[in-house]
Design a protein around this motif. Structure first.
Motif, PDB file in Angstrom:
ATOM      1  N   ARG A 195      24.408  52.484  37.193  1.00 22.80           N
ATOM      2  CA  ARG A 195      25.786  53.417  36.282  1.00 22.80           C
ATOM      3  C   ARG A 195      26.184  54.778  37.448  1.00 22.80           C
ATOM      4  N   GLY A 196      27.034  54.327  37.534  1.00 25.93           N
ATOM      5  CA  GLY A 196      28.037  55.630  37.803  1.00 25.93           C
ATOM      6  C   GLY A 196      27.659  55.439  39.453  1.00 25.93           C
ATOM      7  N   THR A 197      27.870  54.326  40.181  1.00 25.03           N
ATOM      8  CA  THR A 197      28.063  54.229  41.290  1.00 25.03           C
ATOM      9  C   THR A 197      29.180  53.187  41.905  1.00 25.03           C
ATOM     10  N   GLY A 198      30.085  53.019  40.938  1.00 28.31           N
ATOM     11  CA  GLY A 198      30.863  52.395  41.336  1.00 28.31           C
ATOM     12  C   GLY A 198      31.172  50.418  41.213  1.00 28.31           C
ATOM     13  N   VAL A 199      29.264  50.116  40.368  1.00 24.45           N
ATOM     14  CA  VAL A 199      29.646  48.732  40.240  1.00 24.45           C
ATOM     15  C   VAL A 199      30.396  48.888  38.789  1.00 24.45           C
ATOM     16  N   GLY A 200      30.635  49.525  38.195  1.00 25.99           N
ATOM     17  CA  GLY A 200      31.255  48.726  37.425  1.00 25.99           C
ATOM     18  C   GLY A 200      32.952  48.716  36.994  1.00 25.99           C
ATOM     19  N   THR A 201      33.428  49.914  38.323  1.00 20.24           N
ATOM     20  CA  THR A 201      34.628  49.614  38.556  1.00 20.24           C
ATOM     21  C   THR A 201      35.120  48.264  39.439  1.00 20.24           C
ATOM     22  N   ALA A 202      33.690  48.027  40.405  1.00 20.99           N
ATOM     23  CA  ALA A 202      33.917  46.752  41.195  1.00 20.99           C
ATOM     24  C   ALA A 202      33.549  45.639  40.658  1.00 20.99           C
ATOM     25  N   LEU A 203      33.470  45.178  39.602  1.00 13.39           N
ATOM     26  CA  LEU A 203      33.015  44.422  38.318  1.00 13.39           C
ATOM     27  C   LEU A 203      34.833  44.568  38.026  1.00 13.39           C
ATOM     28  N   CYS A 204      35.236  45.855  37.235  1.00 14.50           N
ATOM     29  CA  CYS A 204      36.356  45.909  36.773  1.00 14.50           C
ATOM     30  C   CYS A 204      37.982  44.992  37.354  1.00 14.50           C
ATOM     31  N   ARG A 205      37.761  45.602  38.216  1.00 15.90           N
ATOM     32  CA  ARG A 205      38.389  45.380  39.634  1.00 15.90           C
ATOM     33  C   ARG A 205      39.112  43.671  39.935  1.00 15.90           C
ATOM     34  N   PHE A 206      37.579  43.729  39.885  1.00 16.85           N
ATOM     35  CA  PHE A 206      37.681  41.975  40.578  1.00 16.85           C
ATOM     36  C   PHE A 206      38.184  40.921  38.878  1.00 16.85           C
ATOM     37  N   ALA A 207      37.826  41.506  37.786  1.00 16.84           N
ATOM     38  CA  ALA A 207      38.511  41.090  37.121  1.00 16.84           C
ATOM     39  C   ALA A 207      39.800  40.760  36.150  1.00 16.84           C
ATOM     40  N   LEU A 208      40.343  41.965  36.856  1.00 18.80           N
ATOM     41  CA  LEU A 208      41.846  41.858  36.540  1.00 18.80           C
ATOM     42  C   LEU A 208      42.693  40.874  38.261  1.00 18.80           C
ATOM     43  N   ALA A 209      42.410  41.166  39.171  1.00 20.81           N
ATOM     44  CA  ALA A 209      41.975  40.454  40.486  1.00 20.81           C
ATOM     45  C   ALA A 209      42.409  39.384  39.504  1.00 20.81           C
ATOM     46  N   TRP A 210      41.055  38.499  39.134  1.00 25.76           N
ATOM     47  CA  TRP A 210      40.654  36.821  39.053  1.00 25.76           C
ATOM     48  C   TRP A 210      42.197  37.104  37.876  1.00 25.76           C
ATOM     49  N   ALA A 211      42.131  37.318  37.000  1.00 27.81           N
ATOM     50  CA  ALA A 211      42.816  37.583  35.582  1.00 27.81           C
ATOM     51  C   ALA A 211      44.460  37.161  36.152  1.00 27.81           C
ATOM     52  N   ARG A 212      44.740  37.679  36.963  1.00 30.18           N
ATOM     53  CA  ARG A 212      46.515  37.806  37.575  1.00 30.18           C
ATOM     54  C   ARG A 212      46.668  36.506  38.652  1.00 30.18           C
ATOM     55  N   THR A 213      45.370  36.728  39.353  1.00 30.30           N
ATOM     56  CA  THR A 213      45.860  35.330  40.331  1.00 30.30           C
ATOM     57  C   THR A 213      45.703  33.654  39.043  1.00 30.30           C
TER      58      THR A 213
END
Length: 161
Positions: A89-107
């Motif tokens: 936590r606090g290392t960017g993992v959550g950010t990467a996962l959330c960005r992935f999910a947002l891109a997946w949803a848009r795609t």
């Protein structure tokens, strides 16, 4: 670190993360006595949904699941859930996962993403989601029993695409 689709052999790395998050009872309204088979059945999405892992080599750092928020007439709105290993936590993992999910949803043609139950005291998650464009639409008062804070609110968060 990379985010990729969940594979069956990832479960031994995913289960401890889910177990730790759920038994802490601080951020997810899941049964803390949930078994590994029950957790797997709940967490691993079937199409049109997707479950992913964030990995560093063979080590699972975090996981996410995403899919339609509701069936039928509500299926144009997506949802997602994220869990990160305590030491990541606090290392960017959550950010990467959330960005992935947002891109997946848009795609995949979703019109929005909605989180139905973000614990208001989960400041790191709330801050992350706001930073990535989500707004709090409402807070259901006293809807979550936190182990040290007592009954606190659950945010309904939303982002339209």
């Amino acid at each position: 670190m990379r985010v990729r689709a969940f594979e069956d052999n990832d479960w031994p790395g995913v289960w401890p993360i889910i177990h730790d998050v759920v038994t802490a009872q601080e951020t997810f309204p899941y049964d803390p006595g949930m078994s590994s088979p029950a957790a797997r059945a709940m967490w691993i999405e079937s199409p049109p949904g997707l479950t992913v892992v964030a990995v560093d080599g063979d080590r699972v750092l975090g996981t996410a699941k995403m899919g339609p928020n509701r069936p039928g007439p509500g299926a144009h709105v997506s949802t997602a859930s994220f869990m990160v290993a305590a030491d990541s936590r606090g290392t960017g993992v959550g950010t990467a996962l959330c960005r992935f999910a947002l891109a997946w949803a848009r795609t995949n043609g979703y019109a929005a993403m909605q989180f139905n139950a973000v614990v208001e005291s989960n400041h790191a998650a709330v801050h992350l989601y706001r930073r990535l464009g989500f707004t709090v639409l409402a807070t259901v008062p006293r809807a979550f029993t936190h182990p040290t804070l007592g009954r606190i609110g659950l945010h309904l968060m939303h982002q339209e695409f």
